[in-house]
Scaffold this motif. Sequence first.
Motif, PDB file in Angstrom:
ATOM      1  N   PRO A 101       0.886  -1.259   0.165  1.00 34.69           N
ATOM      2  CA  PRO A 101       0.261  -0.096   0.012  1.00 34.69           C
ATOM      3  C   PRO A 101       0.893   1.096  -0.139  1.00 34.69           C
ATOM      4  O   PRO A 101       2.185   1.299   0.522  1.00 34.69           O
ATOM      5  CB  PRO A 101      -0.869  -0.281   1.427  1.00 34.69           C
ATOM      6  CG  PRO A 101      -0.081  -1.087   2.113  1.00 34.69           C
ATOM      7  CD  PRO A 101       0.739  -1.878   1.275  1.00 34.69           C
ATOM      8  N   LYS A 102       0.289   2.265  -0.580  1.00 35.16           N
ATOM      9  CA  LYS A 102       1.030   3.581  -0.910  1.00 35.16           C
ATOM     10  C   LYS A 102       0.370   4.443   0.257  1.00 35.16           C
ATOM     11  O   LYS A 102      -0.939   4.639   0.076  1.00 35.16           O
ATOM     12  CB  LYS A 102       1.181   4.166  -2.207  1.00 35.16           C
ATOM     13  CG  LYS A 102       1.888   3.102  -3.216  1.00 35.16           C
ATOM     14  CD  LYS A 102       1.862   3.510  -4.494  1.00 35.16           C
ATOM     15  CE  LYS A 102       2.554   2.744  -5.339  1.00 35.16           C
ATOM     16  NZ  LYS A 102       2.357   2.886  -6.864  1.00 35.16           N
ATOM     17  N   GLU A 103       1.199   5.337   0.946  1.00 39.76           N
ATOM     18  CA  GLU A 103       0.677   6.261   2.002  1.00 39.76           C
ATOM     19  C   GLU A 103      -0.200   7.088   1.186  1.00 39.76           C
ATOM     20  O   GLU A 103      -1.175   7.721   2.010  1.00 39.76           O
ATOM     21  CB  GLU A 103       1.806   6.854   2.726  1.00 39.76           C
ATOM     22  CG  GLU A 103       1.346   7.749   3.883  1.00 39.76           C
ATOM     23  CD  GLU A 103       2.425   8.079   4.819  1.00 39.76           C
ATOM     24  OE1 GLU A 103       2.244   8.757   5.743  1.00 39.76           O
ATOM     25  OE2 GLU A 103       3.732   7.625   4.560  1.00 39.76           O
ATOM     26  N   ARG A 104       0.150   7.485   0.207  1.00 35.51           N
ATOM     27  CA  ARG A 104      -0.634   8.892  -0.471  1.00 35.51           C
ATOM     28  C   ARG A 104      -1.937   8.495  -1.117  1.00 35.51           C
ATOM     29  O   ARG A 104      -2.674   9.186  -1.084  1.00 35.51           O
ATOM     30  CB  ARG A 104       0.109   9.311  -1.779  1.00 35.51           C
ATOM     31  CG  ARG A 104       0.263   8.502  -2.719  1.00 35.51           C
ATOM     32  CD  ARG A 104       0.903   8.959  -4.216  1.00 35.51           C
ATOM     33  NE  ARG A 104       1.142   7.946  -5.181  1.00 35.51           N
ATOM     34  CZ  ARG A 104       2.278   7.261  -5.591  1.00 35.51           C
ATOM     35  NH1 ARG A 104       3.269   7.697  -5.056  1.00 35.51           N
ATOM     36  NH2 ARG A 104       2.237   6.378  -6.495  1.00 35.51           N
TER      37      ARG A 104
ATOM     38  N   TRP B  83      -2.997   8.718   8.315  1.00 37.97           N
ATOM     39  CA  TRP B  83      -1.766   7.709   8.563  1.00 37.97           C
ATOM     40  C   TRP B  83      -2.523   6.467   9.015  1.00 37.97           C
ATOM     41  O   TRP B  83      -1.799   5.411   9.001  1.00 37.97           O
ATOM     42  CB  TRP B  83      -0.882   8.536   9.529  1.00 37.97           C
ATOM     43  CG  TRP B  83       0.250   7.664   9.479  1.00 37.97           C
ATOM     44  CD1 TRP B  83       1.355   7.890   8.368  1.00 37.97           C
ATOM     45  CD2 TRP B  83       0.922   6.810  10.239  1.00 37.97           C
ATOM     46  NE1 TRP B  83       2.408   7.084   8.673  1.00 37.97           N
ATOM     47  CE2 TRP B  83       2.264   6.428   9.948  1.00 37.97           C
ATOM     48  CE3 TRP B  83       0.439   6.095  11.357  1.00 37.97           C
ATOM     49  CZ2 TRP B  83       2.872   5.496  10.464  1.00 37.97           C
ATOM     50  CZ3 TRP B  83       0.936   5.515  12.273  1.00 37.97           C
ATOM     51  CH2 TRP B  83       2.460   5.023  11.787  1.00 37.97           C
ATOM     52  N   SER B  84      -3.367   6.546  10.146  1.00 38.45           N
ATOM     53  CA  SER B  84      -3.755   5.159  10.946  1.00 38.45           C
ATOM     54  C   SER B  84      -4.279   4.346   9.955  1.00 38.45           C
ATOM     55  O   SER B  84      -3.925   3.120  10.235  1.00 38.45           O
ATOM     56  CB  SER B  84      -4.750   5.797  11.863  1.00 38.45           C
ATOM     57  OG  SER B  84      -5.334   4.631  12.458  1.00 38.45           O
TER      58      SER B  84
ATOM     59  N   GLN C  33      -1.382  -5.171   7.652  1.00 40.60           N
ATOM     60  CA  GLN C  33      -1.969  -6.378   6.978  1.00 40.60           C
ATOM     61  C   GLN C  33      -1.005  -6.912   5.768  1.00 40.60           C
ATOM     62  O   GLN C  33      -0.968  -8.271   5.760  1.00 40.60           O
ATOM     63  CB  GLN C  33      -3.437  -6.008   6.661  1.00 40.60           C
ATOM     64  CG  GLN C  33      -4.189  -7.121   6.257  1.00 40.60           C
ATOM     65  CD  GLN C  33      -4.303  -8.250   7.262  1.00 40.60           C
ATOM     66  OE1 GLN C  33      -4.634  -7.958   8.236  1.00 40.60           O
ATOM     67  NE2 GLN C  33      -4.088  -9.503   6.804  1.00 40.60           N
ATOM     68  N   TYR C  34      -0.606  -5.948   4.950  1.00 39.02           N
ATOM     69  CA  TYR C  34       0.215  -6.496   3.968  1.00 39.02           C
ATOM     70  C   TYR C  34       1.392  -7.331   4.318  1.00 39.02           C
ATOM     71  O   TYR C  34       1.676  -8.055   3.819  1.00 39.02           O
ATOM     72  CB  TYR C  34       0.539  -5.159   3.032  1.00 39.02           C
ATOM     73  CG  TYR C  34       1.745  -5.272   2.220  1.00 39.02           C
ATOM     74  CD1 TYR C  34       1.914  -5.800   0.881  1.00 39.02           C
ATOM     75  CD2 TYR C  34       3.134  -4.802   2.949  1.00 39.02           C
ATOM     76  CE1 TYR C  34       3.075  -6.162   0.281  1.00 39.02           C
ATOM     77  CE2 TYR C  34       4.431  -4.866   2.078  1.00 39.02           C
ATOM     78  CZ  TYR C  34       4.506  -5.752   0.853  1.00 39.02           C
ATOM     79  OH  TYR C  34       5.576  -5.886   0.093  1.00 39.02           O
TER      80      TYR C  34
END
Length: 65
Positions: A31-34, A39-40, A48-49
């Motif tokens: 997953p990408k933060e953007r 953030w949570s 999970q990833y």
Amino acid sequence: MLSTDFFKKYEKSIQEEYDDYSLIDYSFIKPKERDYEDWSTYWQAHVQYLKDKYKYTYGSKETKK
């Protein structure tokens, strides 16, 4: 779908109590933060990833059935 050969290697790693790093599943997309609004939520998806990717890696830590 995981193959029967995969599960044979996994069971062997449990029986012989060693970590088989060839069982890491690289099919999961990190997953990408953007892509997340907060953030949570991103952190939960990232954890999970990691759990799914390395799920079958540590045979020495699994208990024998």
